[in-house]
Design a protein around this motif. Structure first.
Motif, PDB file in Angstrom:
ATOM      1  N   ALA A 343       0.823  -1.213   0.000  1.00 50.98           N
ATOM      2  CA  ALA A 343       0.000   0.000   0.000  1.00 50.98           C
ATOM      3  C   ALA A 343       0.854   1.258   0.000  1.00 50.98           C
ATOM      4  N   ASP A 344       1.969   1.226   0.720  1.00 48.29           N
ATOM      5  CA  ASP A 344       2.826   2.404   0.809  1.00 48.29           C
ATOM      6  C   ASP A 344       3.368   2.791  -0.565  1.00 48.29           C
ATOM      7  N   LYS A 345       3.741   1.794  -1.360  1.00 47.50           N
ATOM      8  CA  LYS A 345       4.236   2.090  -2.704  1.00 47.50           C
ATOM      9  C   LYS A 345       3.137   2.674  -3.581  1.00 47.50           C
ATOM     10  N   LEU A 346       1.925   2.169  -3.413  1.00 58.27           N
ATOM     11  CA  LEU A 346       0.806   2.661  -4.222  1.00 58.27           C
ATOM     12  C   LEU A 346       0.393   4.063  -3.797  1.00 58.27           C
ATOM     13  N   MET A 347       0.255   4.276  -2.478  1.00 60.38           N
ATOM     14  CA  MET A 347      -0.256   5.551  -1.997  1.00 60.38           C
ATOM     15  C   MET A 347       0.783   6.658  -2.074  1.00 60.38           C
ATOM     16  N   ALA A 348       2.055   6.296  -2.106  1.00 58.17           N
ATOM     17  CA  ALA A 348       3.101   7.320  -2.162  1.00 58.17           C
ATOM     18  C   ALA A 348       2.942   8.204  -3.391  1.00 58.17           C
ATOM     19  N   PHE A 350       0.120   8.976  -4.935  1.00 64.33           N
ATOM     20  CA  PHE A 350      -0.998   9.891  -4.706  1.00 64.33           C
ATOM     21  C   PHE A 350      -0.618  10.971  -3.696  1.00 64.33           C
ATOM     22  N   PHE A 351       0.055  10.577  -2.630  1.00 65.74           N
ATOM     23  CA  PHE A 351       0.484  11.560  -1.636  1.00 65.74           C
ATOM     24  C   PHE A 351       1.409  12.599  -2.267  1.00 65.74           C
ATOM     25  N   ARG A 352       2.293  12.137  -3.119  1.00 59.83           N
ATOM     26  CA  ARG A 352       3.273  13.035  -3.733  1.00 59.83           C
ATOM     27  C   ARG A 352       2.589  14.114  -4.572  1.00 59.83           C
ATOM     28  N   PHE A 353       1.584  13.712  -5.348  1.00 61.63           N
ATOM     29  CA  PHE A 353       0.853  14.681  -6.168  1.00 61.63           C
ATOM     30  C   PHE A 353       0.078  15.649  -5.282  1.00 61.63           C
ATOM     31  N   GLY A 354      -0.629  15.113  -4.269  1.00 63.09           N
ATOM     32  CA  GLY A 354      -1.392  15.975  -3.378  1.00 63.09           C
ATOM     33  C   GLY A 354      -0.511  16.979  -2.650  1.00 63.09           C
ATOM     34  N   GLU A 355       0.653  16.541  -2.209  1.00 64.12           N
ATOM     35  CA  GLU A 355       1.583  17.452  -1.528  1.00 64.12           C
ATOM     36  C   GLU A 355       2.095  18.516  -2.479  1.00 64.12           C
ATOM     37  N   GLY A 356       2.335  18.134  -3.744  1.00 65.49           N
ATOM     38  CA  GLY A 356       2.784  19.115  -4.736  1.00 65.49           C
ATOM     39  C   GLY A 356       1.744  20.193  -4.966  1.00 65.49           C
ATOM     40  N   VAL A 357       0.473  19.795  -5.059  1.00 62.52           N
ATOM     41  CA  VAL A 357      -0.603  20.774  -5.252  1.00 62.52           C
ATOM     42  C   VAL A 357      -0.705  21.688  -4.035  1.00 62.52           C
ATOM     43  N   ALA A 358      -0.640  21.108  -2.847  1.00 60.98           N
ATOM     44  CA  ALA A 358      -0.775  21.912  -1.629  1.00 60.98           C
ATOM     45  C   ALA A 358       0.380  22.896  -1.461  1.00 60.98           C
ATOM     46  N   ARG A 359       1.555  22.547  -1.943  1.00 60.56           N
ATOM     47  CA  ARG A 359       2.722  23.419  -1.790  1.00 60.56           C
ATOM     48  C   ARG A 359       2.900  24.373  -2.970  1.00 60.56           C
ATOM     49  N   SER A 360       2.083  24.257  -3.994  1.00 63.53           N
ATOM     50  CA  SER A 360       2.222  25.117  -5.172  1.00 63.53           C
ATOM     51  C   SER A 360       1.740  26.531  -4.850  1.00 63.53           C
ATOM     52  N   ALA A 394       1.421   2.943  10.959  1.00 62.36           N
ATOM     53  CA  ALA A 394       1.566   4.256  11.598  1.00 62.36           C
ATOM     54  C   ALA A 394       2.155   5.283  10.642  1.00 62.36           C
ATOM     55  N   ASP A 395       3.158   4.891   9.866  1.00 63.55           N
ATOM     56  CA  ASP A 395       3.826   5.845   8.976  1.00 63.55           C
ATOM     57  C   ASP A 395       2.903   6.324   7.868  1.00 63.55           C
ATOM     58  N   ILE A 396       2.151   5.413   7.274  1.00 66.38           N
ATOM     59  CA  ILE A 396       1.279   5.813   6.168  1.00 66.38           C
ATOM     60  C   ILE A 396       0.112   6.658   6.685  1.00 66.38           C
ATOM     61  N   CYS A 397      -0.367   6.377   7.896  1.00 65.07           N
ATOM     62  CA  CYS A 397      -1.399   7.227   8.503  1.00 65.07           C
ATOM     63  C   CYS A 397      -0.835   8.609   8.817  1.00 65.07           C
ATOM     64  N   LYS A 398       0.403   8.646   9.231  1.00 63.31           N
ATOM     65  CA  LYS A 398       1.045   9.930   9.507  1.00 63.31           C
ATOM     66  C   LYS A 398       1.158  10.758   8.235  1.00 63.31           C
ATOM     67  N   ARG A 399       1.490  10.122   7.132  1.00 62.44           N
ATOM     68  CA  ARG A 399       1.596  10.866   5.871  1.00 62.44           C
ATOM     69  C   ARG A 399       0.223  11.351   5.415  1.00 62.44           C
ATOM     70  N   PHE A 400      -0.803  10.551   5.679  1.00 61.10           N
ATOM     71  CA  PHE A 400      -2.169  10.976   5.360  1.00 61.10           C
ATOM     72  C   PHE A 400      -2.513  12.252   6.143  1.00 61.10           C
TER      73      PHE A 400
END
Length: 692
Positions: A343-348, A350-360, A394-400
Motif C-alpha cells: 500500500a505504501d508504494k501505491l499511496m506514495a 498519490f500523496f506526492r501529487f497531493g503534496e505538490g498541489v498543496a505546496r504550489s 503508523a507511517d502511512i497514517c502519519k503521511r495521510f
C-alpha cells in the motif's frame, strides 16, 4: 427334705460331667503339644534346606539381574535406533510420493484438480519436513546412546563377539547415513526442489489473483458503489495459505514475503494503471505551477476520484488477500508488514501529487479544488485509519495526516491571499473606462457566492476552525464554524468595498464615478441577495452596505448628468420679461446639452444591467420630461412648440439611449429668414437614426 436331696444330686452330676470334659481337653492339649513339637522340628529342617539352596543359587540370581540390566540398556539404545531407521524409510517413501505428485501435477490442465493436487503436494512436503526434522533432532542422541552400548559391550564382554560386531556395524552404518544423507535431504534433495516448486506455484497463483475492471468502478458516481472484490477463490486462498505456512516453516519466509509483495504490488499497480493516471507524473510544486489551469483542474478532479477508488477497492482487496494468505504466520505480524509495503508504494504516488498541489502557488482558483481534496480526505479519514490500524500502518497514517494538514494550510492561505490581492489591487489597475462593473468585482462576488454554497461552506469553515485551533490551542475559546466563515467573507467584502471606493477617484468626469459606483454596488447587491452568501453575511447588512449606496449613487448620477438640463428649463427668474431670443437660447442650450449627455451615454457611460438601466430610464423620464413639458407649455405663446422636439420624442430618445440604440435627432435650419437661423428639430423615419 426330698427336694433338697434332689437338687444336690443334680449339681453333683453337672460337676462330674464338667470334670470329664476337662480331662478330655487336657489330653487333647497334650497331643497338640506333641504335634507342635514335631512341626517345629520340621520347620528347622526346612529352614536349613532353604538356606543351603539359597547359598547355592545366589550366583545364578546375580547373573539374571545383570542380564536383565544389560537387556534394558541395550533396548534403550536399539529401540530409538530402530525408530530412526524407520524415519529414514518414511523419508524415502515421502520423496517418492513427491516425485509422483509432481509428475501428475505437471500433466494436469484442470485448474481446480491441480489446486487440489497441490494441497496433497504441500501435505507431503510438510510430512517430509517433519520427518527430516525428527531425524535431525533425534539422530545424534540415538547414535551417541548406541555408541555407548557398543563400547560397554566391547569393554565388559557381556555378550558374545558376534552380537557385539553386528551392533558395531549397525552403529557405523547409521552414523554414516546420518552424517551424509540428512543434510543432503534437507538442503540439496527433493525437499529443496519441492520448496522451489512451491515458490513458483505461490507466485503463479498470486499472479492470477487479478482486480476487477477498475475502469467500470471509476465510472460509478456514488462512493458507496466502490466496493472491494475477492481477488482469489476459496480454494486458491487455501492453497496460498498452506504454501506460505510451509515456506515459513522451512526457513523460506523472506522469500515468501518478497514474492508476495512484489507480485501483489505489480498487480495492484497494473489495476490502477487502467485509469491512465499520467497526471501523477507531475508532482513537484514547480511542475504544478507550470501546468495550464484546465489541465491542473482536471488532474485534481481525477486525483480525488482515483485516490478514493484506490483506497476503497484496490487497497481493501489487497488487505483482505494479505490476511487470507499470510494471516496464519507469526500471529498476524507478517501480513500487516507485507500489506503496508504494498500500500505504501501505491499511496506514495498519490500523496506526492497531493503534496505538490498543496505546496504550489496560492492562486485564487485553486481554493475550491483544495477544498475538494480536503473534503475527500475527511470522508476517507475513518476508513483509512481502520485500514492501516496498528503499528505497521503508523507511517502511512502519519503521511495521510500530513497531507491533510498541508491542504488546511494551503486552503486558508489561498483564501487570505485572495483577500490581500483584492486589497492590494486598490492602486494596481484603473477602473473600466465606461463605468461598468470591474472584472475583479465580478470575479470576487462569483467566487464568494460559490464559496458560500453548501458544497464548500462547510469545508471552508472546518478549514478555518482547524487553522484557528492549531494557532490558538484546542483549549482556547473558539468561534463557531459559521461565525468564522462569516467573518472571513465579510473581511473580503470590506476589502472589495475599499477597492471600489479607491477606484472612483481615477475618473476625471464628474458623472462617471457615480455611474461606476451605481453599477458596481447594484451588481453586488443583486448577485448576492437570496443566495447563501447573502444569508451568511445578512440580508439587512447587504441592503445597507450595497443597495443603499447604489441608490445614492443613482441619485447623484441623475443630479450630475441630467440636473443641469433641468436647470436650463427653470424660468422663475425671467418668467415675466423673457423674450423669444431668451427662450430660443434656452432651448438651444437644452438641446445641445441633451445631445452631449446622450453622446456620453452612447460612447462613455455604460449601465450593463438591464433592470438597473430600465429603472434609471424611468427615473430620468420622470425627472426630465415633466420639466421639459412645463417649459414648452409655459412658453407656448412666445414660441410655437411644434417647431421643437416634442416631449414624446425626448422620451423616445431617452428610451433609445438607455436601450443602447444609436438613434439621433437630425438638426436642420429654418428656411424662413425671419426665423433668424433657429433650429427646427423633428424625428424622422422610425427605423432611422437621427441626431440633434
Amino acid at each position: 427334705m426330698a427336694l433338697a436331696v434332689a437338687e444336690e444330686d443334680s449339681t453333683l452330676m453337672k460337676l462330674e460331667s464338667a470334670c470329664a470334659d476337662l480331662k478330655k481337653i487336657l489330653k487333647a492339649s497334650a497331643k497338640m503339644e506333641d504335634k507342635l513339637g514335631k512341626i517345629d522340628k520340621n520347620f528347622d529342617t526346612i529352614e536349613e534346606t532353604i538356606s543351603a539352596a539359597s547359598r547355592s543359587i545366589a550366583p545364578l540370581h546375580s547373573l539374571a539381574m545383570s542380564t536383565k540390566a544389560l537387556e534394558t540398556r541395550i533396548n534403550r539404545a536399539v529401540s530409538p535406533a530402530l525408530a530412526l531407521v524407520d524415519s529414514f524409510k518414511l523419508a524415502e517413501s515421502l520423496q517418492h510420493r513427491l516425485l509422483q505428485l509432481s509428475s501428475r501435477a505437471s500433466s494436469l490442465r484442470d485448474s481446480q484438480k491441480r489446486l487440489k493436487l497441490l494441497l496433497k503436494y504441500v501435505d507431503c512436503v510438510d510430512q517430509l519436513n517433519a520427518t527430516l526434522n525428527t531425524i535431525n533432532q533425534d539422530g545424534e542422541p540415538v547414535i551417541h546412546k548406541l555408541q555407548e552400548v557398543v563400547e560397554f559391550l566391547s569393554r565388559t564382554k557381556a555378550t558374545d563377539q558376534f552380537r557385539t560386531h553386528r551392533l558395531r556395524e549397525t552403529l557405523v552404518t547409521l552414523k554414516a547415513l546420518y552424517e551424509t544423507e540428512v543434510d543432503a535431504m534437507r538442503f540439496e534433495g527433493l525437499l529443496d526442489q519441492a520448496l522451489l516448486n512451491l515458490q513458483d506455484e505461490f507466485e503463479g497463483i498470486l499472479l492470477q489473483a487479478r482486480h476487477q475492471n477498475i475502469n467500470e468502478l471509476s465510472e460509478d458516481k456514488e462512493a458507496d458503489q466502490m466496493v472491494p472484490s475477492d481477488l482469489a477463490s476459496e480454494l486458491d486462498v487455501q492453497v496460498l495459505s498452506r504454501i506460505s505456512e510451509t515456506l515459513a516453516a522451512n526457513d523460506c519466509l523472506d522469500i515468501c514475503i518478497d514474492i508476495f509483495v512484489k507480485v501483489r504490488y505489480r498487480r495492484a499497480a497494473k489495476a490502477l494503471m487502467q485509469l491512465n493516471p499520467d497526471y501523477l507524473k507531475t508532482h513537484t510544486p514547480e511542475q504544478i505551477d507550470e501546468m495550464e489551469w484546465e489541465s491542473l483542474e482536471t488532474a485534481i478532479t481525477l486525483w480525488i476520484k482515483h485516490f478514493e477508488l484506490a483506497v476503497k477497492t484496490v487497497i481493501v482487496s489487497e488487505k483482505r488477500l494479505s490476511i487470507q494468505v499470510l494471516g496464519g504466520i507469526m500471529d498476524g505480524v507478517i501480513w500487516r508488514e507485507c500489506f503496508v509495503k504494498i500500500a505504501d508504494k501505491l499511496m506514495a504516488v498519490f500523496f506526492r501529487f497531493g503534496e505538490g498541489v498543496a505546496r504550489s502557488s496560492k492562486e485564487p482558483q485553486k481554493l475550491f479544488k483544495l477544498l475538494d481534496m480536503f473534503d475527500s480526505l475527511e470522508k476517507l479519514k475513518i476508513q483509512f485509519t481502520e485500514i492501516f490500524e496498528g503499528e505497521a500502518g503508523a507511517d502511512i497514517c502519519k503521511r495521510f495526516r500530513e497531507l491533510e494538514k498541508l491542504l488546511v494550510h494551503a486552503s486558508s492561505g489561498v483564501f487570505w491571499e485572495f483577500g490581500l490581492q483584492i486589497e492590494g489591487n486598490a492602486d494596481g489597475f484603473p477602473p473600466p473606462k465606461d463605468g461598468s462593473v470591474p472584472k475583479l468585482v465580478r470575479y470576487a462576488i462569483n467566487y464568494l457566492k460559490y464559496l458560500a454554497t453548501e458544497t464548500y461552506s462547510v469545508s471552508m469553515a472546518k478549514v478555518l476552525r482547524t487553522e484557528q485551533i492549531w494557532k490558538a490551542g484546542i483549549l482556547s475559546k473558539l468561534e463557531t464554524h459559521e461565525n468564522l466563515l462569516q467573518e472571513a467573507i465579510s473581511n473580503v467584502m470590506e476589502a472589495l468595498q475599499r477597492n471600489i471606493e479607491s477606484k472612483r477617484s481615477y475618473y476625471k468626469d464628474r458623472v462617471m464615478p457615480h455611474v461606476f459606483s451605481m453599477n458596481t454596488y447594484w451588481y453586488i447587491y443583486m448577485r448576492t441577495r437570496n443566495t447563501e452568501l447573502g444569508k451568511l453575511i445578512g440580508e439587512q447588512d447587504m441592503k445597507e452596505k450595497y443597495k443603499v449606496v447604489a441608490e445614492e449613487s443613482a441619485y447623484m448620477y441623475q443630479m450630475q448628468a441630467w440636473g443641469p438640463l433641468v436647470g436650463l428649463l427653470d424660468m422663475e427668474e425671467e418668467a415675466n420679461d423673457a423674450g423669444v431670443a431668451v427662450i430660443r437660447g434656452k432651448m438651444e442650450a437644452f438641446l445641445k446639452g441633451f445631445d452631449e449627455i446622450s453622446q456620453r451615454h452612447r460612447g462613455l457611460y455604460n449601465i450593463p444591467d438591464v433592470d438597473l438601466r430600465e429603472q434609471i430610464r424611468e427615473a430620468t423620464v420622470k425627472f426630465l420630461i415633466p420639466a421639459y413639458t412645463e417649459f414648452l407649455n409655459s412658453n407656448s405663446t412666445l414660441v410655437q412648440a411644434k417647431s421643437y422636439v416634442s416631449p414624446e420624442s425626448i422620451e423616445g430618445l431617452l428610451g433609445q439611449i438607455f436601450d443602447g440604440a444609436d438613434r439621433k435627432l437630425k438638426r436642420r435650419d429654418s428656411k424662413d429668414p425671419k426665423s433668424g437661423g433657429g433650429i427646427l428639430a423633428s424625428v424622422e423615419g422610425e427605423g432611422e437614426t437621427k441626431d440633434f
